[in-house]
Scaffold this active site. Sequence first.
Site, PDB file in Angstrom:
ATOM      1  NE  ARG A 137      -2.927   0.581   3.283  1.00 32.26           N
ATOM      2  CZ  ARG A 137      -3.847  -0.336   3.535  1.00 32.26           C
ATOM      3  NH1 ARG A 137      -4.762  -0.605   2.650  1.00 32.26           N
ATOM      4  NH2 ARG A 137      -3.833  -0.990   4.660  1.00 32.26           N
ATOM      5  CE1 TYR A 138       0.606   4.014   4.485  1.00 31.05           C
ATOM      6  CE2 TYR A 138       0.943   1.741   5.176  1.00 31.05           C
ATOM      7  CZ  TYR A 138       0.289   2.952   5.316  1.00 31.05           C
ATOM      8  OH  TYR A 138      -0.678   3.096   6.286  1.00 31.05           O
ATOM      9  NE  ARG A 141       5.529   2.065   5.938  1.00 31.38           N
ATOM     10  CZ  ARG A 141       5.170   3.242   5.413  1.00 31.38           C
ATOM     11  NH1 ARG A 141       5.728   3.680   4.311  1.00 31.38           N
ATOM     12  NH2 ARG A 141       4.230   3.950   5.987  1.00 31.38           N
ATOM     13  CB  CYS A 150      -3.344 -15.973  15.915  1.00 33.08           C
ATOM     14  SG  CYS A 150      -3.089 -14.634  14.728  1.00 33.08           S
ATOM     15  CB  CYS A 154      -7.862 -10.292  18.716  1.00 37.58           C
ATOM     16  SG  CYS A 154      -6.120 -10.486  19.137  1.00 37.58           S
ATOM     17  CB  CYS A 157      -9.097 -10.624  14.093  1.00 38.85           C
ATOM     18  SG  CYS A 157      -7.815 -10.879  12.834  1.00 38.85           S
ATOM     19  NE  ARG A 159      -3.886  -8.065   7.678  1.00 38.75           N
ATOM     20  CZ  ARG A 159      -2.926  -7.668   8.513  1.00 38.75           C
ATOM     21  NH1 ARG A 159      -2.417  -8.493   9.398  1.00 38.75           N
ATOM     22  NH2 ARG A 159      -2.447  -6.453   8.419  1.00 38.75           N
ATOM     23  CG  ASP A 318      -9.030  -1.517  11.253  1.00 40.48           C
ATOM     24  OD1 ASP A 318      -8.802  -0.292  11.194  1.00 40.48           O
ATOM     25  OD2 ASP A 318      -8.153  -2.393  11.149  1.00 40.48           O
ATOM     26  CG  ASP A 355      -5.301   0.989   8.379  1.00 38.58           C
ATOM     27  OD1 ASP A 355      -5.182   1.559   7.273  1.00 38.58           O
ATOM     28  OD2 ASP A 355      -4.596   0.032   8.732  1.00 38.58           O
ATOM     29  CE  LYS A 362      -0.548   0.853  10.371  1.00 37.06           C
ATOM     30  NZ  LYS A 362      -0.230   0.233   9.066  1.00 37.06           N
TER      31      LYS A 362
HETATM   32  C1  LIG Z   1       0.548  -0.736   8.971  1.00 40.76           C
HETATM   33  C2  LIG Z   1       1.003  -1.130   7.657  1.00 40.76           C
HETATM   34  C3  LIG Z   1       2.339  -0.987   7.269  1.00 40.76           C
HETATM   35  C4  LIG Z   1       3.382  -0.400   8.199  1.00 40.76           C
HETATM   36  O1  LIG Z   1       3.110   0.941   8.453  1.00 40.76           O
HETATM   37  P1  LIG Z   1       4.071   1.788   9.388  1.00 40.76           P
HETATM   38  O2  LIG Z   1       3.383   3.101   9.561  1.00 40.76           O
HETATM   39  O3  LIG Z   1       5.397   1.901   8.689  1.00 40.76           O
HETATM   40  O4  LIG Z   1       4.218   1.046  10.680  1.00 40.76           O
HETATM   41  C5  LIG Z   1       2.685  -1.368   6.001  1.00 40.76           C
HETATM   42  N1  LIG Z   1       1.774  -1.866   5.143  1.00 40.76           N
HETATM   43  C6  LIG Z   1       0.487  -1.996   5.469  1.00 40.76           C
HETATM   44  C7  LIG Z   1      -0.471  -2.515   4.466  1.00 40.76           C
HETATM   45  C8  LIG Z   1       0.046  -1.650   6.732  1.00 40.76           C
HETATM   46  O5  LIG Z   1      -1.244  -1.791   7.078  1.00 40.76           O
END
Ligand SMILES: *Cc1c(COP(=O)(O)O)cnc(C)c1O
Length: 412
Positions: A137-138, A141, A150, A154, A157, A159, A318, A355, A362
């Site tokens: 998404r980002y 990363r 798990c 929870c 959850c 997911r 969420d 989120d 986020k």
């Molecule tokens: C939370 C999350 C991350 C990591 O986000 P950070 O703000 O760097 O901790 C990366 N990818 C996805 C899809 C996430 O939900």
Amino acid sequence: MLNDASTDNPEEPPSSGRLHSLKMFRSAGRGPWADFPDADWNDWHWQLKHRITTLERLQQLLPTLTREEHAGTLLANHKLALAITPYFFNLIDPTDECCPIRRQVIPRIEETNTAPWELSDPCGEDSHSPVPGLVHRYPDRVLFLVTDRCAAYCRYCTRSRLVSNASGYDFHPDFDRQIDYIRRTPAVRDVLLSGGDPLLLSDARLDELLGRLRAIPHVEFLRIGTRIPIFLPQRITPALCAILRRHHPLFVSIHSNHPRELSTEVREALGRLADAGVPLGNQSVLLRYVNDDPIVMRALVHKLLLCRVKPYYLYQCDLIAGSAHLRSSVRRGLEIMEQLRGHTTGYAVPQYVIDAPGGGGKVPVNPEYVLSRNADRLVFRNFEGRIFEYPEASDGTPRQKPPARIPEPELV
Ligand SMILES: *Cc1c(COP(=O)(O)O)cnc(C)c1O
């Protein structure tokens, strides 16, 4: 009850006795498992094998099971499975129907109520998935879902659509497709292992997986998101810590919501991770009657610091289907943040985030400190409500020529 949800009133001052008991480290004890040898109790495989997964077993162990919990448990295995480790079960106060530990892991019939705005994939992860088991998404990363299991589940959850009962997700045992995607995507410098819980993998598989990721030159930073230190501290063995320290820089984000989860067993497990040089962060979810209370949250973040864990994120719950009974208001979350910033150690203050529904990622939400701003000045308040002014550079650009750029060390 921890607070009066109907009014969202700020908490009245606590009795010091309550605060003290929230901050105490206690052992979970043996409870109903007193007859088993230490070697069994301390063995994480034994803990997994003896998890509570059926209504019959839950009724036996918790005679105070309510009608709502009974009905919820009957239906649970059609959706998100019931599973509680014996260790974590012992943290439940059987006399308290509203026990904050109990609410997190024992199903309730309210899970079958779904509001129109609730979804099975509230954060739009599936639409950002270039290959199954990977969410990108980002820009720099990825979230790598390495298992659908798990140690315990929870009830809120995010997911639940893919954990515990699987759902056609491809958790390919060799992780070939996911690793291949990361290898051919040089923008990915940060890989976050999650799931399910990555620390359920065997030592050998985890070592191999981390090694394969480390072998990719553009992967700089590894993270594991796990609730195992809380649900199953027995898993944090010296052997596991020795593996993790071979793959630095590697951070671990744990998930705890209530100070009672930080037992002496957990403190020791987290100490082993910290001693292996693993920087530790905590992610909490704001949960109604669990931790939506400034006194509880303050006790939690202080205890986390004592365990060498930095509170990282506080998540607004969420919009997962069937979670309304556990969801607190954003207004309440902001009140809690207001009671932390400035009032306590900066390291103890998490970032409150939502989120974004549908997949925006986020987004930080903060109490309003800036009261007004224009081209000339900023008016803001501090944590005590005192008002201050700060001059703004008139046209937004510095008045003087900026200093020459500091040369890179290798150019000197
Ligand atoms: C939370 C999350 C991350 C990591 O986000 P950070 O703000 O760097 O901790 C990366 N990818 C996805 C899809 C996430 O939900």
